[in-house]
Design a protein around this motif. Structure first.
Motif, mmCIF file in Angstrom:
data_model
loop_
_atom_site.group_PDB
_atom_site.id
_atom_site.type_symbol
_atom_site.label_atom_id
_atom_site.label_comp_id
_atom_site.label_asym_id
_atom_site.label_seq_id
_atom_site.Cartn_x
_atom_site.Cartn_y
_atom_site.Cartn_z
ATOM 1 N N SER A 69 -7.251 1.395 -0.188
ATOM 2 C CA SER A 69 -7.173 1.916 -1.548
ATOM 3 C C SER A 69 -8.073 3.123 -1.723
ATOM 4 C CB SER A 69 -7.616 0.848 -2.562
ATOM 5 O OG SER A 69 -6.893 -0.353 -2.421
ATOM 6 N N ARG A 93 -3.100 2.851 -1.279
ATOM 7 C CA ARG A 93 -2.650 2.796 -2.665
ATOM 8 C C ARG A 93 -3.689 3.484 -3.541
ATOM 9 N NH1 ARG A 93 -3.898 -2.756 -1.735
ATOM 10 N NH2 ARG A 93 -5.841 -3.380 -2.760
ATOM 11 N N THR A 94 -3.233 4.052 -4.641
ATOM 12 C CA THR A 94 -4.107 4.807 -5.543
ATOM 13 C C THR A 94 -4.402 3.997 -6.792
ATOM 14 O OG1 THR A 94 -2.172 5.893 -6.491
ATOM 15 C CG2 THR A 94 -3.312 7.041 -4.702
ATOM 16 N N CYS A 95 -5.641 4.081 -7.245
ATOM 17 C CA CYS A 95 -6.084 3.359 -8.435
ATOM 18 C C CYS A 95 -6.852 4.323 -9.335
ATOM 19 C CB CYS A 95 -7.011 2.206 -8.061
ATOM 20 S SG CYS A 95 -6.431 1.110 -6.754
ATOM 21 N N THR A 108 -0.473 7.337 -9.663
ATOM 22 C CA THR A 108 -1.382 6.198 -9.576
ATOM 23 C C THR A 108 -0.586 4.913 -9.426
ATOM 24 O OG1 THR A 108 -3.046 7.326 -10.914
ATOM 25 C CG2 THR A 108 -3.212 4.933 -10.758
ATOM 26 N N ASP A 109 -0.886 4.137 -8.387
ATOM 27 C CA ASP A 109 -0.188 2.872 -8.141
ATOM 28 C C ASP A 109 -0.732 1.739 -9.003
ATOM 29 O OD1 ASP A 109 1.351 4.018 -6.025
ATOM 30 O OD2 ASP A 109 -0.370 3.773 -4.688
#
Length: 218
Positions: A69, A93-95, A108-109
Motif C-alpha cells: 500500500s 493499492r492507494t489510500c 485512490t483505491d
C-alpha cells in the motif's frame, strides 16, 4: 545506531527499529519532503507513506520485496509526485483521506475516514482526519504495544506549529482544534511525531507551546 530523524535530500535513509515495525525515513524532492517506509518485522509486508518525489529513490528504498500500500497524507502535489511511478512498479493499492482523494491525480483505491484501520502485516495503524491544512488530511497513528505511539502527521503538525493555513483564521482554528483534540488530548508526551517535511519531534516537546500557537494565530 540511534534514530534521529535527521535526513537530507540525496542522503541515506534513517531507520527507526521498533519491536514489531521498522520505519525508514528518507528526504526527497525540491521541497525536502519526507517519505516513510514501514515494514512489519513478522511478515516483511511494507507500506509507504507519501510517494512524494524521486521515484527511483523510493523504489530503491522499497527494494525487491515491494509494497502492499501507499498512503498519501493529503492532496498537495508535492506529496504524490512519484505516486504514479511507484504504483506502476509495485502494483500497490492507494489510500488517502476521503475528502482529499479527488485532489490526487492517481486514483485512490481505499478512501480513509476518521478512525479507520490501516494494516501493514500484523501491525495496525489508526487514521485520523484533520481539517484545516486541506479538507481531508490524514494522520496515521501506530500505538506501539511495546512502547509509545508513533504519529505520521503529514503537513498537519511540525516542530514549532501546525501546518500552513495561509492566513485563514477559521482554517487555523479548525486545524489547531483537531490537532489538540485528536492528538494532544489522546496521546502521551512520549509520542514520536514524523512530519511531512524536516525533522521529527514529540508531543511532549510541542505541548507547552499550544497556547502560544493559538495566541499568535499560525
Amino acid at each position: 545506531m540511534t534514530y534521529s530523524g535527521a535526513v537530507k535530500v540525496g542522503g541515506p535513509a534513517d531507520v527507526h527499529e521498533l519491536t514489531d515495525l521498522m520505519i525508514s525515513k528518507v528526504a526527497v524532492g525540491s521541497m525536502n519532503n519526507n517519505a516513510y517506509l514501514l515494514r512489519c518485522r513478522y511478515t516483511g509486508e511494507q507500506l509507504l507513506i507519501d510517494a512524494a518525489a524521486e521515484p527511483h529513490t523510493l523504489l530503491r528504498l522499497i527494494g525487491d520485496d515491494g509494497i502492499m500500500s501507499v498512503v498519501t497524507t493529503h492532496q498537495h502535489g508535492d506529496h504524490w509526485q512519484a505516486l504514479a511511478e511507484v504504483v506502476a512498479a509495485t502494483g500497490a493499492r492507494t489510500c488517502a483521506g476521503k475528502y482529499d482523494a479527488q485532489g490526487i491525480a492517481v486514483p485512490t483505491d481505499v478512501l480513509l475516514q476518521d478512525g479507520d484501520t490501516v494494516r501493514v502485516g500484523r501491525v495496525e495503524l489508526t487514521a485520523r482526519h484533520l481539517t484545516g491544512h486541506t479538507p481531508g488530511s490524514i494522520v496515521l497513528i501506530y500505538d506501539d504495544p511495546h512502547g509509545h505511539p508513533h504519529v505520521f502527521t503529514g503537513d498537519c503538525l511540525f516542530p514549532g506549529g501546525v501546518g500552513n493555513t495561509w492566513g485563514d483564521p477559521a482554517a487555523f482554528v479548525t486545524l489547531l482544534d483537531d490537532v489538540q483534540h485528536k492528538l494532544f488530548d489522546r496521546l502521551p508526551d512520549e509520542s514520536w511525531v514524523y512530519p511531512g517535511h524536516g525533522g521529527d519531534t514529540t508531543l511532549g516537546d510541542e505541548r507547552p507551546k499550544l497556547g502560544e500557537w493559538r495566541e499568535r494565530g499560525w
